[in-house]
Write a protein that holds these residues in place. Structure first.
Motif, PDB file in Angstrom:
ATOM      1  N   LEU A 170     -39.428  74.132  32.210  1.00 34.72           N
ATOM      2  CA  LEU A 170     -40.552  73.541  32.073  1.00 34.72           C
ATOM      3  C   LEU A 170     -41.202  73.379  30.880  1.00 34.72           C
ATOM      4  N   PRO A 171     -40.891  72.025  30.599  1.00 32.64           N
ATOM      5  CA  PRO A 171     -41.603  71.370  29.281  1.00 32.64           C
ATOM      6  C   PRO A 171     -42.946  71.976  29.130  1.00 32.64           C
ATOM      7  N   THR A 172     -43.105  72.600  27.761  1.00 33.95           N
ATOM      8  CA  THR A 172     -44.426  73.032  27.194  1.00 33.95           C
ATOM      9  C   THR A 172     -45.143  71.687  27.042  1.00 33.95           C
ATOM     10  N   VAL A 173     -44.750  70.610  26.721  1.00 33.83           N
ATOM     11  CA  VAL A 173     -45.571  69.445  26.386  1.00 33.83           C
ATOM     12  C   VAL A 173     -46.130  68.987  27.680  1.00 33.83           C
ATOM     13  N   GLY A 174     -45.537  69.159  28.829  1.00 29.82           N
ATOM     14  CA  GLY A 174     -45.961  69.061  30.213  1.00 29.82           C
ATOM     15  C   GLY A 174     -47.216  69.628  30.642  1.00 29.82           C
ATOM     16  N   LEU A 175     -47.212  70.984  30.174  1.00 30.80           N
ATOM     17  CA  LEU A 175     -48.545  71.808  30.506  1.00 30.80           C
ATOM     18  C   LEU A 175     -49.730  71.398  29.511  1.00 30.80           C
ATOM     19  N   GLU A 176     -49.211  71.093  28.174  1.00 26.89           N
ATOM     20  CA  GLU A 176     -50.298  70.720  27.131  1.00 26.89           C
ATOM     21  C   GLU A 176     -51.090  69.241  27.585  1.00 26.89           C
ATOM     22  N   ALA A 177     -50.198  68.422  28.273  1.00 27.69           N
ATOM     23  CA  ALA A 177     -50.696  67.283  28.718  1.00 27.69           C
ATOM     24  C   ALA A 177     -51.472  67.557  30.046  1.00 27.69           C
ATOM     25  N   LEU A 178     -51.252  68.266  31.132  1.00 27.53           N
ATOM     26  CA  LEU A 178     -51.891  68.448  32.006  1.00 27.53           C
ATOM     27  C   LEU A 178     -53.216  69.012  31.625  1.00 27.53           C
ATOM     28  N   MET A 179     -53.158  70.063  30.686  1.00 21.65           N
ATOM     29  CA  MET A 179     -54.311  70.697  30.230  1.00 21.65           C
ATOM     30  C   MET A 179     -55.244  69.786  29.648  1.00 21.65           C
ATOM     31  N   ASN A 180     -54.838  68.666  28.858  1.00 22.82           N
ATOM     32  CA  ASN A 180     -55.636  67.788  28.316  1.00 22.82           C
ATOM     33  C   ASN A 180     -55.989  66.720  29.185  1.00 22.82           C
ATOM     34  N   SER A 181     -55.856  66.727  30.441  1.00 23.15           N
ATOM     35  CA  SER A 181     -56.203  65.689  31.486  1.00 23.15           C
ATOM     36  C   SER A 181     -55.371  64.248  31.404  1.00 23.15           C
ATOM     37  N   THR A 182     -54.114  64.550  30.781  1.00 23.41           N
ATOM     38  CA  THR A 182     -53.224  63.378  30.731  1.00 23.41           C
ATOM     39  C   THR A 182     -52.260  63.543  31.498  1.00 23.41           C
ATOM     40  N   PRO A 183     -52.075  62.675  32.684  1.00 24.63           N
ATOM     41  CA  PRO A 183     -51.126  62.467  33.576  1.00 24.63           C
ATOM     42  C   PRO A 183     -49.805  62.456  33.174  1.00 24.63           C
ATOM     43  N   LEU A 184     -48.769  62.878  34.044  1.00 30.38           N
ATOM     44  CA  LEU A 184     -47.449  62.720  33.440  1.00 30.38           C
ATOM     45  C   LEU A 184     -46.422  61.693  33.867  1.00 30.38           C
ATOM     46  N   LEU A 185     -45.581  61.137  33.191  1.00 31.99           N
ATOM     47  CA  LEU A 185     -44.479  60.357  33.839  1.00 31.99           C
ATOM     48  C   LEU A 185     -43.281  61.401  33.694  1.00 31.99           C
ATOM     49  N   ILE A 186     -42.572  61.744  34.733  1.00 26.14           N
ATOM     50  CA  ILE A 186     -41.711  62.868  34.563  1.00 26.14           C
ATOM     51  C   ILE A 186     -40.513  62.706  35.265  1.00 26.14           C
ATOM     52  N   SER A 187     -39.338  63.077  34.721  1.00 23.09           N
ATOM     53  CA  SER A 187     -38.031  63.171  35.229  1.00 23.09           C
ATOM     54  C   SER A 187     -38.183  64.053  36.471  1.00 23.09           C
ATOM     55  N   ASN A 188     -37.449  63.630  37.516  1.00 23.56           N
ATOM     56  CA  ASN A 188     -37.200  64.541  38.825  1.00 23.56           C
ATOM     57  C   ASN A 188     -36.263  65.637  38.269  1.00 23.56           C
ATOM     58  N   PHE A 189     -35.560  65.574  36.973  1.00 19.52           N
ATOM     59  CA  PHE A 189     -34.519  66.615  36.534  1.00 19.52           C
ATOM     60  C   PHE A 189     -35.064  67.591  35.710  1.00 19.52           C
ATOM     61  N   THR A 190     -36.619  67.770  35.970  1.00 18.14           N
ATOM     62  CA  THR A 190     -37.253  68.784  35.181  1.00 18.14           C
ATOM     63  C   THR A 190     -37.551  69.929  36.184  1.00 18.14           C
ATOM     64  N   GLY A 191     -37.981  71.343  35.773  1.00 18.61           N
ATOM     65  CA  GLY A 191     -38.307  72.138  36.749  1.00 18.61           C
ATOM     66  C   GLY A 191     -39.882  71.642  37.292  1.00 18.61           C
ATOM     67  N   LEU A 192     -40.428  71.710  36.229  1.00 15.72           N
ATOM     68  CA  LEU A 192     -41.969  71.108  36.541  1.00 15.72           C
ATOM     69  C   LEU A 192     -42.238  70.250  37.495  1.00 15.72           C
ATOM     70  N   ALA A 193     -41.547  69.120  37.664  1.00 15.27           N
ATOM     71  CA  ALA A 193     -41.619  68.072  38.512  1.00 15.27           C
ATOM     72  C   ALA A 193     -41.917  68.567  39.897  1.00 15.27           C
TER      73      ALA A 193
END
Length: 366
Positions: free
Chosen positions: A280-303
């Protein structure tokens, strides 16, 4: 009043803030929390009195990783002084704290260890160190099986990895939270679409493939408005610098301080996570928190917790899929503001820190 011991970092402004806020929540609700902080390092023990409970903060004997006999003897004295009912451990600090607590309490202490890093990711980044990895698996399997009552998995993927790697079914899924630091988003570069990478520059992160795909896309689309930022440090840093030396649309920042992370993400239209395998990449949470949508690999738990086309665009971490992703980003950019709002909503619904504290405390205290 129960005594809960937490071994992590007592920091309000980092990924470890999850433990900082959990400690304060538990103390506010009438418990005593003994917090062993690796970073920051506390030279002297401190006590924070609450209306109902208290937090006792200390550090291991030295600033080194707590792995020595000296650390074990020090912890034994701490255990007998406070006799915790519950022990929660993160990273290397969990080994001594949980292991000795189980032994010294004759198995009466309830223990919870965090499963932060996937075994598949360790395998990709260890670069052929098979003997070391096998020793790690064997040692951890003994630790998890005999000393941990439950293993906290930050994603469904982590729970699956635990079962596959250690043949254990004691994983409990609790999404990692993030302290909400958001103020407002106002990107200055109106004529650019900025995609930013932030994280370790190691093989499992898919960073080389990302750069290769981006260069390929830009060669085919001379008038593209896409620009790529890269920030981080790791084993691939020198190779990355060589790849982008003549590519003006890619900017390399190197490592950035944690207090600059929010600014970096706020000035980005998208944050990209091209990992070949990740929890669950930390930067993904930080991006979402900062209203920044993600481009994210299907091979991550966050996806698994995001909706394609709403708060993110999903892709497979390979050249063809990433080139298609860049086409999708540019062709759908008119929907960006909506995606930005949805990213923020997803953070508040799934990763808000007080919700985590409430659910986690209810689980360990039941």
């Amino acid at each position: 009043m129960k005594t809960i011991l937490i071994a992590h970092n007592y920091s309000e402004n980092s990924f470890a803030s999850m433990s900082y806020y959990l400690a304060n929540y538990l103390a506010d609700t009438g418990n005593r929390v003994v917090f062993i902080s690796h970073r920051p390092f506390f030279n002297e023990m401190q006590t924070i009195k609450k209306q109902k409970g208290e937090i006792i903060i200390c550090s291991w004997p030295t600033e080194d990783r707590p792995t020595s006999l000296k650390d074990a003897l020090w912890y034994s004295k701490l255990y007998f002084k406070y006799k915790p009912n519950i022990v929660i451990g993160h990273f290397v600090g969990a080994n001594i704290a949980i292991g000795l607590s189980k032994l010294l309490s004759f198995n009466r202490v309830k223990t919870f260890s965090y499963y932060h890093t996937l075994m598949g990711q360790i395998a990709l980044d260890s670069r052929g160190k098979h003997l070391k990895r096998n020793v790690l698996i064997f040692r951890k399997s003994i630790f998890y099986k005999f000393f941990c009552d439950a293993i906290i998995c930050p994603s469904d993927l982590a729970q699956e990895d635990l079962k596959k790697s250690y043949n254990l079914k004691k994983g409990l899924v609790f999404l990692n939270p993030m302290k909400d630091r958001f103020q407002y988003k106002n990107i200055q570069n109106e004529n650019k679409i900025i995609i930013s990478y932030l994280g370790r520059l190691d093989p499992s992160k898919g960073i080389l493939e990302l750069i290769e795909a981006f260069i390929s896309y830009k060669r085919k689309n001379k008038f593209s408005n896409l620009f790529l930022n890269i920030a981080g440090t790791g084993s691939l840093e020198s190779e990355i610098k060589k790849m982008i030396v003549n590519v003006s649309e890619i900017k390399f920042f190197g490592g950035i301080k944690y207090d600059k992370v929010d600014d970096y993400l706020l000035q980005s239209h998208f944050a990209i996570i091209p990992s070949k395998i990740d929890n669950l990449p930390t930067v993904g949470l930080e991006a979402l928190m900062n209203s920044t949508p993600l481009l994210i690999s299907n091979f991550t738990g966050l996806a698994n917790y995001l909706q394609d086309g709403s708060d993110c665009f999903k892709f497979d971490p390979n050249l063809e899929s990433m080139v298609s992703l860049f086409y999708k980003v540019e062709s759908n950019f008119s929907e960006y503001n909506k995606m930005s709002d949805n990213a923020r909503i997803t953070f508040l619904e799934n990763f808000e820190i007080m919700n985590y504290c409430n659910k986690f405390s209810n689980m360990i205290l039941q």
